[in-house]
Design a protein around this motif. Structure first.
Motif, PDB file in Angstrom:
ATOM      1  N   ALA A   1       0.829  -1.206   0.000  1.00  0.00           N
ATOM      2  CA  ALA A   1       0.000   0.000   0.000  1.00  0.00           C
ATOM      3  C   ALA A   1       0.864   1.257   0.000  1.00  0.00           C
ATOM      4  O   ALA A   1       0.578   2.223  -0.719  1.00  0.00           O
ATOM      5  CB  ALA A   1      -0.919  -0.007   1.217  1.00  0.00           C
ATOM      6  N   VAL A   2       1.961   1.232   0.788  1.00  0.00           N
ATOM      7  CA  VAL A   2       2.862   2.386   0.842  1.00  0.00           C
ATOM      8  C   VAL A   2       3.484   2.629  -0.526  1.00  0.00           C
ATOM      9  O   VAL A   2       3.533   3.764  -1.034  1.00  0.00           O
ATOM     10  CB  VAL A   2       3.951   2.168   1.913  1.00  0.00           C
ATOM     11  CG1 VAL A   2       5.046   3.206   1.768  1.00  0.00           C
ATOM     12  CG2 VAL A   2       3.364   2.221   3.296  1.00  0.00           C
ATOM     13  N   LEU A   3       3.940   1.525  -1.162  1.00  0.00           N
ATOM     14  CA  LEU A   3       4.542   1.659  -2.489  1.00  0.00           C
ATOM     15  C   LEU A   3       3.524   2.201  -3.484  1.00  0.00           C
ATOM     16  O   LEU A   3       3.838   3.086  -4.296  1.00  0.00           O
ATOM     17  CB  LEU A   3       5.062   0.301  -2.965  1.00  0.00           C
ATOM     18  CG  LEU A   3       6.365  -0.145  -2.304  1.00  0.00           C
ATOM     19  CD1 LEU A   3       6.759  -1.514  -2.800  1.00  0.00           C
ATOM     20  CD2 LEU A   3       7.470   0.848  -2.599  1.00  0.00           C
ATOM     21  N   GLY A   4       2.301   1.685  -3.394  1.00  0.00           N
ATOM     22  CA  GLY A   4       1.251   2.163  -4.294  1.00  0.00           C
ATOM     23  C   GLY A   4       1.005   3.650  -4.129  1.00  0.00           C
ATOM     24  O   GLY A   4       0.900   4.393  -5.107  1.00  0.00           O
ATOM     25  N   ALA A   5       0.945   4.093  -2.869  1.00  0.00           N
ATOM     26  CA  ALA A   5       0.713   5.513  -2.603  1.00  0.00           C
ATOM     27  C   ALA A   5       1.841   6.358  -3.177  1.00  0.00           C
ATOM     28  O   ALA A   5       1.612   7.419  -3.770  1.00  0.00           O
ATOM     29  CB  ALA A   5       0.590   5.739  -1.096  1.00  0.00           C
ATOM     30  N   THR A   6       3.093   5.866  -3.020  1.00  0.00           N
ATOM     31  CA  THR A   6       4.243   6.607  -3.549  1.00  0.00           C
ATOM     32  C   THR A   6       4.155   6.724  -5.066  1.00  0.00           C
ATOM     33  O   THR A   6       4.387   7.793  -5.640  1.00  0.00           O
ATOM     34  CB  THR A   6       5.543   5.902  -3.145  1.00  0.00           C
ATOM     35  OG1 THR A   6       5.438   5.483  -1.810  1.00  0.00           O
ATOM     36  CG2 THR A   6       6.730   6.806  -3.328  1.00  0.00           C
TER      37      THR A   6
ATOM     38  N   ARG B   1       3.182  10.124  -9.965  1.00  0.00           N
ATOM     39  CA  ARG B   1       2.786   9.953 -11.355  1.00  0.00           C
ATOM     40  C   ARG B   1       2.809  11.263 -12.132  1.00  0.00           C
ATOM     41  O   ARG B   1       3.234  11.317 -13.278  1.00  0.00           O
ATOM     42  CB  ARG B   1       1.391   9.340 -11.411  1.00  0.00           C
ATOM     43  CG  ARG B   1       0.983   8.966 -12.832  1.00  0.00           C
ATOM     44  CD  ARG B   1      -0.413   8.406 -12.856  1.00  0.00           C
ATOM     45  NE  ARG B   1      -0.390   6.974 -12.562  1.00  0.00           N
ATOM     46  CZ  ARG B   1      -1.496   6.272 -12.326  1.00  0.00           C
ATOM     47  NH1 ARG B   1      -2.660   6.882 -12.318  1.00  0.00           N
ATOM     48  NH2 ARG B   1      -1.433   4.992 -12.081  1.00  0.00           N
ATOM     49  N   GLU B   2       2.391  12.346 -11.466  1.00  0.00           N
ATOM     50  CA  GLU B   2       2.244  13.614 -12.193  1.00  0.00           C
ATOM     51  C   GLU B   2       3.562  14.180 -12.673  1.00  0.00           C
ATOM     52  O   GLU B   2       3.607  14.922 -13.640  1.00  0.00           O
ATOM     53  CB  GLU B   2       1.534  14.625 -11.300  1.00  0.00           C
ATOM     54  CG  GLU B   2       0.053  14.299 -11.181  1.00  0.00           C
ATOM     55  CD  GLU B   2      -0.712  15.395 -10.501  1.00  0.00           C
ATOM     56  OE1 GLU B   2      -0.107  16.434 -10.220  1.00  0.00           O
ATOM     57  OE2 GLU B   2      -1.901  15.186 -10.256  1.00  0.00           O
ATOM     58  N   LYS B   3       4.637  13.815 -11.996  1.00  0.00           N
ATOM     59  CA  LYS B   3       5.944  14.380 -12.338  1.00  0.00           C
ATOM     60  C   LYS B   3       6.413  13.913 -13.718  1.00  0.00           C
ATOM     61  O   LYS B   3       6.900  14.704 -14.513  1.00  0.00           O
ATOM     62  CB  LYS B   3       6.978  13.977 -11.291  1.00  0.00           C
ATOM     63  CG  LYS B   3       7.213  15.079 -10.252  1.00  0.00           C
ATOM     64  CD  LYS B   3       8.342  14.674  -9.352  1.00  0.00           C
ATOM     65  CE  LYS B   3       8.430  15.607  -8.144  1.00  0.00           C
ATOM     66  NZ  LYS B   3       9.350  15.073  -7.142  1.00  0.00           N
ATOM     67  N   SER B   4       6.271  12.607 -13.995  1.00  0.00           N
ATOM     68  CA  SER B   4       6.878  12.046 -15.216  1.00  0.00           C
ATOM     69  C   SER B   4       6.094  12.410 -16.466  1.00  0.00           C
ATOM     70  O   SER B   4       4.964  12.820 -16.411  1.00  0.00           O
ATOM     71  CB  SER B   4       6.980  10.533 -15.083  1.00  0.00           C
ATOM     72  OG  SER B   4       5.707   9.995 -14.831  1.00  0.00           O
TER      73      SER B   4
END
Lengths: 417, 167
Positions: free
Chosen positions: B154-159, B164-167
């Motif tokens: 869940a933590v990885l998913g949140a990260t 996402r918006e940056k790339s």
């Protein structure tokens, strides 16, 4: 009639003793808080080559009294558009939680025997099973006072201060909690008394006294703990929630008079709690820094009053105001006499050992707090976040892992414990 | 009435009042504050049962960390007073049914087991820190590790979502 009162006493003795202790501790803590403001202003002033307060009373010693009266008699307006309930709740919450923290601190191991009851120093008995956890629980709740004050004030600066404070406290609480795990592993208990007793030695190389304290094996943990604790108490260099150059006064911009004083007292009380925790967990609590075999060190806590008293007399007779020339030598004589009496009464001398060492360690940490405020500039907000998440948290986790492995190695190869 | 019983009723009443106020308050912050009251009352109840460790963790994790996050988000979004719409019939009818069913279930359970209800503190396995760590790290170590794995995912998913918006 007499038997009625004695019955009433025997039935409710514990309750009465606890209430008396609460009132006494409140009185002491609030007085210490007041003089802590004097201490802070004096020390910061001397760091900056100023005199600090010196008009009200000799050396400004009556300044806290004047400040207190001022706080009480200032007008206390309630700004328009505030959320009334939360606005009044916030300072109460901050003060109540800060004072509750002090109640869990044990100030000495041995009870005084009075009226056929064992009376411990400190409100809770020293062996509360979850002592340290309960303290962290209260610290964790402490953030609400600041956050809600910021939100309810209906002021942009206050809101920003409240937001900063909650973000900062969430970030640093992780490092704060992780950094004490090493100490807990070494003591094998959450009990504050057991944590202190585990530091009595023999430590590394079989030394006693200062070398068996947790500060040596847990120096990394202490660093993380102290830095995180300063951030948790919103003190410089982490006082972003009340950064006056950016946010006017941050979360307490809209609070005046005694409601402001309540935030002030809460902040100073949590400073005292953190200093207590530092002394208890890393610096041996009420243990003397000298090994028990050094007999002369046993008289140090009493004897220290005499040179201090003499110094106050010497300083007082040269003081510029008449009032100072009367009051300071009087105070000095009282201190010196107290020291002499303590030395001559072996029972009293024995009894003040533990509280003396604990209180002097607490005073040292309070000095470090003020010293840091006088020395370090405020962090920038992104620096603060990076410092907490990228440095303190990994460091404290490394500390936990290394400590666990060392304890495991001790248990498997050397068969200790 | 013994002292623990009085404390129990005070805490229980506090929890129920807090829960009601959580639903009835119009402002999100007031609701969040009510939830904090519920959490602390529950911690008090755990303490009354002799589960000191659980009580402290309840306050640290729920009262301290999670609720601070709630309040933080509400403040950050600057959520105002909610507008109350008239309750829709679709939600109302099954909801009422569910309330009645749940209340009946609780009442039936209490009525059936009056003799077996334990109001004294449970010393031993459940309450002490040692007992809890033995259960987590010995008896139920696989479910525990699986849960932590789930949290990690869940933590990885949140990260990933946040980045996402940056790339």
């Amino acid at each position: 009639m007499n038997s009625f009162f004695s019955n009433l006493w025997s039935a409710n003795a514990e309750l009465v003793i606890t209430i008396v202790k609460i009132v006494l501790l409140l009185f002491i803590v609030l007085t210490v808080n007041a003089y802590l403001t004097w201490f802070e202003r004096k020390v910061v002033a001397h760091i900056q080559s100023r005199w600090g307060p010196h008009r009200v009373g000799p050396h400004g010693l009556l300044q806290p009294l004047a400040d207190g009266v001022k706080f009480l008699f200032k007008e206390d307006p309630t700004p328009a558009g505030v959320d009334k309930f939360v606005y009044y709740l916030a300072p109460l919450l901050a003060l109540a939680l800060a004072l509750t923290g002090i109640a869990l601190i044990p100030f000495g191991p041995d009870p005084i025997r009075l009226f056929n009851h064992d009376i411990y120093l400190g409100i809770a008995p020293p062996d509360v099973n979850i002592g340290i956890l309960a303290l962290f629980a209260i610290t964790a709740m402490g953030v609400y006072g600041v956050t809600l004050a910021g939100w309810s004030s209906n002021n942009k600066y206050s809101l920003l201060g409240g937001l900063r404070s909650s973000a900062q406290m969430i970030s640093y609480e992780l490092a704060l909690t992780m950094s004490v795990v090493g100490v807990l592993l070494m003591a094998g208990s959450f009990n504050l008394k057991k944590i202190i007793e585990a530091q009595a030695g023999p430590g590394v190389f079989g030394w006693h006294g200062i070398f068996s304290w947790n500060i040596w094996p847990q120096i990394l943990g202490f660093f993380c703990f102290f830095v995180a604790a300063i951030a948790e108490t919103n003190r410089a260099p982490f006082d972003l929630p009340e950064a006056e150059s950016e946010l006017v006064a941050g979360f307490h911009t809209e609070y005046a008079s005694f409601k402001f004083a309540m935030f002030f007292i809460a902040e100073y009380t949590s400073m005292i709690t953190v200093s207590c925790l530092c002394s208890i967990m890393f610096f041996g609590g009420w243990l003397s820094p000298f090994p028990a075999s050094w007999r002369f060190a046993h008289y140090l806590p009493s004897a220290i009053f005499i040179p201090f008293g003499l110094w106050v007399i010497w300083d007082g007779i040269r003081y510029e105001t008449i009032f100072g020339r009367i009051i300071l030598p009087g105070l000095g004589t009282a201190f010196a006499a107290l020291g002499a009496v303590f030395i001559l009464l072996p029972g009293v001398n024995e009894f003040i050992q533990a509280p003396f060492w604990l209180l002097s360690k607490i005073l040292f940490f309070l000095f470090v707090y003020v010293w840091m405020r006088g020395t370090l500039p405020r962090f920038r907000y992104d620096q603060l976040m990076a410092y907490g998440w990228k440095l303190l948290l990994p460091l404290s986790i490394v500390n936990v892992i290394v400590t666990s492995f060392v304890i495991l190695a001790k248990m498997t190869w050397w068969g200790a414990k | 009435m013994t002292a623990p019983l009085v404390v129990f009723f005070v805490l229980a009443a506090l929890a129920v009042i807090g829960a009601l106020s959580l639903i009835l308050q119009k402002h999100p912050i007031h609701s969040a504050l009510s939830l904090i009251v519920v959490m602390i009352a529950l911690a008090g109840l755990y303490l009354l049962l002799g589960a000191e460790f659980v009580a402290a963790v309840q306050i640290i994790v729920y009262g301290g960390a999670i609720m601070v996050l709630f309040v933080f988000v509400i403040m950050l979004l600057n959520a105002g007073v909610e507008e109350h719409t008239s309750i829709s019939k679709m939600a109302g009818a099954p909801g009422l049914l569910l309330v009645v069913a749940l209340a009946g279930l609780v009442a039936a359970t209490i009525a059936r087991s009056t003799d077996n209800i334990q109001t004294t503190s449970q010393t031993g396995n459940m309450s002490s820190t040692l007992g809890i760590s033995n259960m987590i790290f010995k008896d139920f170590v696989y479910p525990f590790e699986l849960t932590s794995f789930l949290i990690l995912v869940a933590v990885l998913g949140a990260t990933v979502l946040a980045q996402r918006e940056k790339s």
